[in-house]
Design a protein around this motif. Structure first.
Motif, short mmCIF file in Angstrom:
data_model
loop_
_atom_site.label_atom_id
_atom_site.label_comp_id
_atom_site.label_asym_id
_atom_site.label_seq_id
_atom_site.Cartn_x
_atom_site.Cartn_y
_atom_site.Cartn_z
N ALA A 166 -5.28 3.82 1.68
CA ALA A 166 -5.38 2.36 1.55
C ALA A 166 -6.59 1.95 0.72
N HIS A 167 -7.64 2.77 0.74
CA HIS A 167 -8.87 2.43 0.02
C HIS A 167 -8.70 2.41 -1.49
N VAL A 168 -7.65 3.04 -1.99
CA VAL A 168 -7.40 3.04 -3.45
C VAL A 168 -6.10 2.30 -3.79
N ALA A 169 -5.46 1.71 -2.78
CA ALA A 169 -4.15 1.08 -3.00
C ALA A 169 -4.28 -0.29 -3.67
N ASP A 170 -3.36 -0.56 -4.56
CA ASP A 170 -3.23 -1.89 -5.15
C ASP A 170 -2.31 -2.76 -4.30
N TYR A 171 -1.37 -2.12 -3.63
CA TYR A 171 -0.43 -2.82 -2.76
C TYR A 171 -0.26 -2.05 -1.46
N LEU A 172 0.01 -2.79 -0.40
CA LEU A 172 0.31 -2.20 0.90
C LEU A 172 1.74 -2.52 1.28
N ILE A 173 2.42 -1.55 1.87
CA ILE A 173 3.70 -1.80 2.53
C ILE A 173 3.34 -1.96 4.01
N VAL A 174 3.47 -3.18 4.51
CA VAL A 174 3.00 -3.50 5.86
C VAL A 174 4.18 -3.76 6.79
N VAL A 175 4.21 -3.03 7.89
CA VAL A 175 5.26 -3.20 8.89
C VAL A 175 4.76 -4.20 9.93
N THR A 176 5.52 -5.26 10.16
CA THR A 176 5.10 -6.35 11.03
C THR A 176 6.15 -6.65 12.09
N LYS A 177 5.76 -7.53 13.01
CA LYS A 177 6.71 -8.10 13.96
C LYS A 177 6.95 -9.56 13.53
N THR A 178 8.19 -9.89 13.25
CA THR A 178 8.56 -11.28 12.96
C THR A 178 9.30 -11.91 14.13
N LYS A 179 9.61 -11.08 15.11
CA LYS A 179 10.29 -11.55 16.32
C LYS A 179 9.69 -10.81 17.51
N PRO A 180 8.48 -11.23 17.93
CA PRO A 180 7.77 -10.51 18.99
C PRO A 180 8.60 -10.39 20.27
N GLY A 181 8.41 -9.26 20.96
CA GLY A 181 9.09 -9.05 22.22
C GLY A 181 10.48 -8.48 22.11
N SER A 182 10.90 -8.16 20.88
CA SER A 182 12.27 -7.67 20.69
C SER A 182 12.32 -6.21 20.24
N GLY A 183 11.20 -5.50 20.42
CA GLY A 183 11.19 -4.07 20.12
C GLY A 183 11.54 -3.76 18.68
N HIS A 184 12.42 -2.76 18.51
CA HIS A 184 12.81 -2.31 17.17
C HIS A 184 13.44 -3.44 16.35
N LYS A 185 14.14 -4.33 17.02
CA LYS A 185 14.94 -5.32 16.31
C LYS A 185 14.14 -6.45 15.66
N GLY A 186 12.86 -6.57 16.02
CA GLY A 186 12.07 -7.68 15.47
C GLY A 186 11.08 -7.27 14.41
N MET A 187 11.28 -6.11 13.77
CA MET A 187 10.31 -5.60 12.79
C MET A 187 10.75 -5.97 11.37
N THR A 188 9.77 -6.38 10.55
CA THR A 188 10.04 -6.72 9.15
C THR A 188 8.94 -6.11 8.28
N ILE A 189 9.33 -5.64 7.11
CA ILE A 189 8.40 -4.96 6.20
C ILE A 189 8.10 -5.88 5.02
N PHE A 190 6.82 -5.94 4.64
CA PHE A 190 6.40 -6.77 3.52
C PHE A 190 5.57 -5.97 2.53
N LEU A 191 5.66 -6.37 1.29
CA LEU A 191 4.75 -5.93 0.25
C LEU A 191 3.56 -6.89 0.25
N VAL A 192 2.34 -6.34 0.25
CA VAL A 192 1.13 -7.16 0.32
C VAL A 192 0.16 -6.72 -0.77
N ASP A 193 -0.43 -7.67 -1.45
CA ASP A 193 -1.48 -7.40 -2.44
C ASP A 193 -2.72 -6.95 -1.69
N ALA A 194 -3.14 -5.70 -1.89
CA ALA A 194 -4.26 -5.14 -1.13
C ALA A 194 -5.61 -5.71 -1.54
#
Length: 384
Positions: A166-194
């Motif tokens: 991550a210390h040399v990354a230009d972008y991060l692929i970040v795994v998030t929760k967009t629907k908290p409390g729903s386990g596997h089903k509430g996860m969403t992945i985003f591209l983020v400018d590091a």
């Protein structure tokens, strides 16, 4: 070149992959440079860019994205060769091209792919995958990093841990929760400018892999465009699983190549080191260690090329890739440990590379799904 390896079964093109990448790395990253980078904890920028300039970053990507359309076995051969030279450069490659880059290639929007794939392939964009958190390691579904929609953007808050490169990354692929409390089903992945405000990256002081070390990543009200969502909202788990087979194959490739390196390196030492009037390789106790080391190294390669062939044949080889990951990483460390024992006191000093090889190999059975988690997967697939 590998002294002990039987190359039967590789095509002429795959032999050229191996020879070309080893020649390139021997030129731009000699042994003394590796030791220097390891001691300083510096990323291998020169070698990484040399691989990009030679076209290797695009080997496994489709031709429509500017890649070479290579097979899984081509990719396995490439990574095995890189890891034979130095495990750290193979890890640097995997982090951007496989762990993070495959998410862009397989699941990003057409616009994101068109913008980012050429930069990944030419080496100008480095990526890192942010999944693990302080409270969510093996239990990845328990991540707490949240992403909340705000118009055409998502606002991300949370913390990631052990994020390689991550210390040399230009972008991060970040795994998030967009629907908290729903386990596997509430996860969403985003591209983020590091490099944007709100992203703080702190290097961690690790036992090994000093050139591609892990980091803490803090995300404080970080904004990313909704169009930078990777795949569908709340379907991130499915996308993570989709990329896992190739990821595990590539980790096995690192273990396979590095194990043969340790074998060859230790073999050279044993033939030169003399005790009691003869080389230590003449003693049966040492010969048996080498016999075991060779069998472990060969087993790694057999697993690696087996799973590559299965994936190239369209098989859903979840069990096989899990087995390959366990076998290759555990054998890698065991062979490094045996190698250090053969070196004796000399191996415990920094005068030889074996201590670095031992440190670097230890992460294999831990990272990207521990050996214990892989065994759980294998047992479950056996309907236990």
């Amino acid at each position: 070149m590998m002294q002990t390896t039987n190359f039967f079964g590789l095509s002429e093109e795959q032999m050229m992959i191996r020879e070309n990448v080893l020649e390139l790395l021997e030129r731009v990253m000699p042994r003394e440079k590796i030791k220097e980078l390891d001691k300083a904890g510096e990323f291998p920028f020169e070698a990484y860019q040399a691989l990009a300039d030679a076209g290797w970053m695009g080997l496994a990507y489709p031709e429509e994205f500017g890649g070479a359309g290579g097979s899984n076995k081509d990719l396995a051969v490439l990574i095995e060769a890189m890891a034979y030279h130095y495990g750290g450069i193979a890890t640097a490659y995997n982090t951007t091209i496989v762990y993070a880059g495959m998410h862009i290639c397989r699941h990003a929007s057409k616009e994101v792919r068109e913008e980012l794939m050429p930069k990944i392939i030419d080496g100008s964009a480095k990526l890192a995958l942010g999944l693990t958190e302080p409270g969510a390691g093996s239990d990845a579904a328990s991540i707490q990093t949240k992403a909340v929609r705000d118009g055409d953007e998502f606002v991300i808050n949370g913390q990631k841990l052990y994020t390689t490169c991550a210390h040399v990354a230009d972008y991060l692929i970040v795994v998030t929760k967009t629907k908290p409390g729903s386990g596997h089903k509430g996860m969403t992945i985003f591209l983020v400018d590091a490099k944007q405000p709100g992203v703080t990256i702190r290097p961690l002081d690790m036992l090994g892999r000093h050139t591609t070390h892990a980091n803490e990543v803090f995300l404080d009200n970080v904004r990313t465009p909704a169009s930078w969502m990777i795949g569908e909202e709340n379907e991130g788990w499915k996308n993570l699983m989709d990329c896992l087979n190739v990821e595990r194959m590539c980790i096995a490739a690192v273990g396979a190549g590095n194990t043969f390196k340790i074998l060859d390196y230790t073999l050279d030492y044993a033939k030169q080191r003399e005790q009691f009037g003869r080389s230590i390789g003449k003693f049966q106790v040492i010969q048996h260690k080498f016999a075991d080391m060779r069998m472990k190294a060969e087993t790694n390669r057999l697993f690696l090329y087996r799973v590559a062939d299965l994936l190239d044949n369209g098989q859903n080889a979840v069990m096989e890739t899990s087995m390959a990951k366990v076998v290759a990483t555990e054998n890698n460390f065991e062979v490094a440990n045996m190698g250090l024992q053969i070196f004796g006191g000399a191996g415990y000093t920094t005068a030889y590379d074996i201590e670095m090889m031992l440190r670097d190999a230890r992460i294999g059975p831990i990272g990207a799904g521990t050996s214990e988690i892989q065994r759980n997967i294998i047992a479950k697939l056996m309907e236990l």
